[in-house]
Design an enzyme around this catalytic site. Structure first.
Site, PDB file in Angstrom:
ATOM      1  N   ASP A   1    -100.529 -48.320  50.819  1.00  0.00           N
ATOM      2  CA  ASP A   1     -99.703 -48.839  51.899  1.00  0.00           C
ATOM      3  C   ASP A   1     -98.360 -49.267  51.296  1.00  0.00           C
ATOM      4  OD1 ASP A   1     -99.198 -49.963  54.493  1.00  0.00           O
ATOM      5  OD2 ASP A   1    -101.332 -50.405  54.639  1.00  0.00           O
TER       6      ASP A   1
ATOM      7  N   ASP B   1    -116.927 -58.283  47.805  1.00  0.00           N
ATOM      8  CA  ASP B   1    -116.467 -59.330  46.891  1.00  0.00           C
ATOM      9  C   ASP B   1    -117.403 -59.371  45.685  1.00  0.00           C
ATOM     10  OD1 ASP B   1    -115.431 -61.648  45.763  1.00  0.00           O
ATOM     11  OD2 ASP B   1    -116.703 -62.951  47.007  1.00  0.00           O
TER      12      ASP B   1
ATOM     13  N   GLU C   1     -96.386 -45.243  59.902  1.00  0.00           N
ATOM     14  CA  GLU C   1     -96.963 -45.991  61.013  1.00  0.00           C
ATOM     15  C   GLU C   1     -95.942 -45.957  62.136  1.00  0.00           C
ATOM     16  OE1 GLU C   1     -98.766 -50.303  62.239  1.00  0.00           O
ATOM     17  OE2 GLU C   1     -96.980 -50.188  61.032  1.00  0.00           O
TER      18      GLU C   1
ATOM     19  N   ASP D   1     -95.550 -48.578  56.239  1.00  0.00           N
ATOM     20  CA  ASP D   1     -95.807 -49.612  57.237  1.00  0.00           C
ATOM     21  C   ASP D   1     -94.581 -49.876  58.110  1.00  0.00           C
ATOM     22  OD1 ASP D   1     -97.527 -51.960  58.129  1.00  0.00           O
ATOM     23  OD2 ASP D   1     -95.707 -53.011  57.519  1.00  0.00           O
TER      24      ASP D   1
ATOM     25  N   HIS E   1    -107.052 -51.686  61.025  1.00  0.00           N
ATOM     26  CA  HIS E   1    -107.084 -53.133  60.797  1.00  0.00           C
ATOM     27  C   HIS E   1    -106.241 -53.909  61.811  1.00  0.00           C
ATOM     28  CE1 HIS E   1    -103.388 -51.707  59.174  1.00  0.00           C
ATOM     29  NE2 HIS E   1    -102.944 -52.939  59.104  1.00  0.00           N
ATOM     30  N   ASP E   2    -105.498 -53.210  62.658  1.00  0.00           N
ATOM     31  CA  ASP E   2    -104.710 -53.889  63.690  1.00  0.00           C
ATOM     32  C   ASP E   2    -105.404 -53.851  65.047  1.00  0.00           C
ATOM     33  OD1 ASP E   2    -102.649 -54.549  61.958  1.00  0.00           O
ATOM     34  OD2 ASP E   2    -101.590 -52.664  62.311  1.00  0.00           O
TER      35      ASP E   2
ATOM     36  N   ASP F   1    -115.635 -65.492  45.553  1.00  0.00           N
ATOM     37  CA  ASP F   1    -114.633 -66.346  46.206  1.00  0.00           C
ATOM     38  C   ASP F   1    -114.526 -66.059  47.702  1.00  0.00           C
ATOM     39  OD1 ASP F   1    -113.330 -63.937  46.243  1.00  0.00           O
ATOM     40  OD2 ASP F   1    -111.514 -64.615  45.229  1.00  0.00           O
TER      41      ASP F   1
HETATM   42  C1  NOJ Z   1     -98.216 -53.078  60.621  1.00  0.00           C
HETATM   43  C2  NOJ Z   1     -99.469 -53.409  59.894  1.00  0.00           C
HETATM   44  O1  NOJ Z   1    -100.429 -52.428  60.173  1.00  0.00           O
HETATM   45  C3  NOJ Z   1     -99.876 -54.778  60.332  1.00  0.00           C
HETATM   46  O2  NOJ Z   1    -101.143 -55.142  59.875  1.00  0.00           O
HETATM   47  C4  NOJ Z   1     -98.844 -55.751  59.866  1.00  0.00           C
HETATM   48  O3  NOJ Z   1     -99.147 -57.029  60.380  1.00  0.00           O
HETATM   49  C5  NOJ Z   1     -97.450 -55.356  60.344  1.00  0.00           C
HETATM   50  N1  NOJ Z   1     -97.185 -53.954  60.189  1.00  0.00           N
HETATM   51  C6  NOJ Z   1     -96.408 -56.081  59.544  1.00  0.00           C
HETATM   52  O4  NOJ Z   1     -96.388 -55.571  58.244  1.00  0.00           O
END
Ligand code: NOJ
Length: 578
Positions: free
Chosen positions: A128, A51, A284, A230, A350-351, A55
């Site tokens: 993305d 950052d 994905e 995605d 990130h998931d 913020d």
């Molecule tokens: C997959 C993404 O990697 C995830 O972070 C997101 O919440 C869902 N698709 C919905 O877009």
């Protein structure tokens, strides 16, 4: 007793040290060289990287400031999570304007400067593309919901309420698990596989597809080098919305993935977009099985370059996982794509929660060697490696105790759902501590100053308390750090095409603690030995040619003779073979 005899004895004391050759698999054909097979991708979650305006939210200027760091890793490309305008119901995966930059992140000028800075350093940018759904605040949806005869009505999936309740569809992020949301404005339900603020776009409408291709061209014309699609496996739908069997949601991918005309849409996208630019594409999700995955990525199909399959990343569970399972999954996927098609290789994003906390051992004694081991694995397997920011440092889970600490919609709404259904919320919280996405989204740890050098304000998600030890500044100075090991592995992959294209052969599949494999291409053969346990492990070497040089070692020494190696806890070794 001679050292050699000692090791043979030790090796036999471990189940699996049989010295039996692994089953032969077909030789790999000469590889078709492609830049997107040879790159190493570094994933930046922009909200959490750096950052610059205080913020508490990362921004594009922050990424610009850290480009020399990214370059110092040796990686070739950055995949950036969504940076488009968004009300942030799902941290940017709910796009309200695909041609603009989210205010929190900066401006289009910042974007242009960032892209230029990447290209000047020889780093490619993968964007993305979030088009299974948009935000409900996107102009298309505002129009679509406004009346039944609006020209944008068919941009989304609507079910008129006079037909009764629509057949149940499961939503991943809905507190009731219901993917249909009633909208009184037109007395109809709209579909949202994710949150209520993420209505699904209607890919069966050619106008929607054209809009998407135009958006992709807009970014390709700016010079971006690739697209990550995605949730793409879910875009096509049977718009009749037939009823699904009760309980289908436990296995919803079987019902949602690769439906209808999805492959036609991808071929259309390829014709309209990919074929006009030197860009790479990755989806994905790789479908329900190998056949689906091949249909996405085999070159003669002209759809995508590669896909992410989830079976590998899904292995780690709160109760742990077995190495036998891990080896079996990665070996099976590798062999299914040895001769045709290409995949990505990853263990975190990130998931997911943090790499070392899910797949390794984040206790003080073993965090460093196990993080190095996991990075050695990712960077020595076939497929394009995707490395998530912070995993090059061995960042760990933050492990929140209370639901109020979470920011992620999937954790918050998941909690509500468990509560609504009278489920075990304590167990749910425990599982979140291990696996929640927020674990993997805490701010990048740059140095030991306040807030780890991430921000001068209060960060949107707390910094992990271990930032005084685990940070870039400290790890830069330490030749034995996780960070410097990561850099060595990156260089090793670049110097040895066998690690990119070479045939993979699993050795001693039954060995309970050591994952051993070779990668070979032409005259070159490399041996990778990874001790996935917190105990020493012996391994007989009866089925490899003579050991050559030690190319990678996450410890100072190697205990071995010509027939066996004795590995330290989480020791990771790469040898050349003569
Ligand atoms: C997959 C993404 O990697 C995830 O972070 C997101 O919440 C869902 N698709 C919905 O877009």
């Amino acid at each position: 007793m001679q050292i050699r005899t000692l090791f043979c004895f030790l090796a036999l004391a471990f189940a699996g040290c049989t010295g039996q050759p692994a089953p032969a698999d077909k030789p790999s054909p000469a590889p078709d060289r492609e830049w997107w097979k040879e790159i190493i991708v570094y994933q930046i979650y922009p909200r959490s990287f750096k950052d610059t305006d205080g913020d508490g939210v990362g921004d594009l200027k922050g990424i610009i400031e850290k480009l020399d760091y990214v370059k110092s890793l040796g990686v070739d490309a950055v995949w950036l999570n969504p940076i488009y305008s968004s009300p942030n119901d799902d941290n940017g995966y709910d796009v309200s304007d695909y041609r603009n930059i989210m205010q929190d992140f900066g401006t289009m000028d910042d974007f242009d400067e960032m892209l230029k800075g990447m290209h000047q350093r020889g780093i490619k940018l993968i964007m993305d593309v979030v088009v299974n759904h948009s935000s409900d605040e996107h102009e298309w949806f505002r129009q679509s919901r406004s009346s039944r005869d609006n020209p944008y009505r068919d941009y989304y999936h609507w079910w008129p309420a006079e037909k009764g309740k629509p057949p149940y569809r499961y939503s991943l992020f809905d507190p009731k698990g219901d993917a249909w949301k009633y909208d009184s404005m037109t007395n109809a339900y709209y579909l949202h596989y994710f949150s209520q603020k993420q209505p699904d776009l209607n890919w069966e409408n050619p106008k929607v597809r054209q809009e998407v291709y135009d958006i992709m061209k807009f970014w390709a014309d700016k010079g971006v080098d690739g697209f990550r699609l995605d949730a793409f496996q879910f875009v096509a739908k049977d718009t009749i919305f037939p009823s699904f069997p009760e309980g289908f949601e436990k296995n919803f991918v079987e019902y949602y993935a690769m439906q209808g005309n999805l492959h036609e849409y991808l071929r259309e996208m390829n014709r309209e977009v990919f074929s006009h630019y030197d860009v790479m594409s990755v989806a994905e999700g790789a479908g329900r099985n190998f056949e689906d995955a091949h249909r996405l990525v085999d070159e003669d199909r002209h759809e995508l370059n590669m896909a992410y399959a989830f079976e590998g990343v899904d292995i780690a569970k709160p109760g742990g996982y077995t190495l036998a399972h891990f080896k079996e999954v990665f070996t099976r996927w590798d062999s299914a794509f040895a001769n045709n098609g290409w995949l990505s290789i990853f263990l975190a994003n990130h998931d997911q929660a943090r790499l070392v906390s899910r797949f390794g051992n984040d206790s003080p004694a073993f965090r460093i060697p196990s993080a190095k081991l996991l990075n050695t694995f990712i960077l020595s397997m076939r497929g394009t490696p995707y490395c998530y920011y912070g995993d090059e440092l061995g960042m760990t889970n933050i492990g929140f105790e209370k639901i109020e600490q979470y920011r992620d919609i999937s954790a918050i709404n998941g909690y509500k759902k468990v509560k609504n259904e009278g489920g075990d919320v304590e167990q749910y919280l425990k599982d979140l501590r291990f696996g929640s996405r927020d674990n993997g989204r805490t701010p990048m740890q740059w140095d030991s100053s306040e807030q780890a050098g991430f921000t001068s304000g209060p960060p949107w998600l707390p910094v992990n308390a271990n930032y005084r030890q685990v940070n870039v500044e400290a790890e830069n100075k330490d030749p034995a750090s996780v960070l410097n090991h990561f850099r060595k592995m990156v260089q090793l992959r670049k110097q040895h095409p066998a690690l990119v294209y070479g045939k993979y052969q699993l050795l001693q599949p039954e060995h309970p603690t050591v994952y051993a494999y070779t990668r070979s291409l032409g005259d070159e053969e490399l041996l990778v030995l990874l001790n996935f346990s917190d105990k020493k492990s012996g391994l007989a070497l009866a089925d490899v040619a003579t050991i050559g040089e030690v190319l990678i070692n996450n410890y100072g020494t190697v205990e071995m003779d010509k027939d066996a190696v004795r590995l330290e806890p989480y020791q990771a070794l790469v040898f050349s073979l003569k």
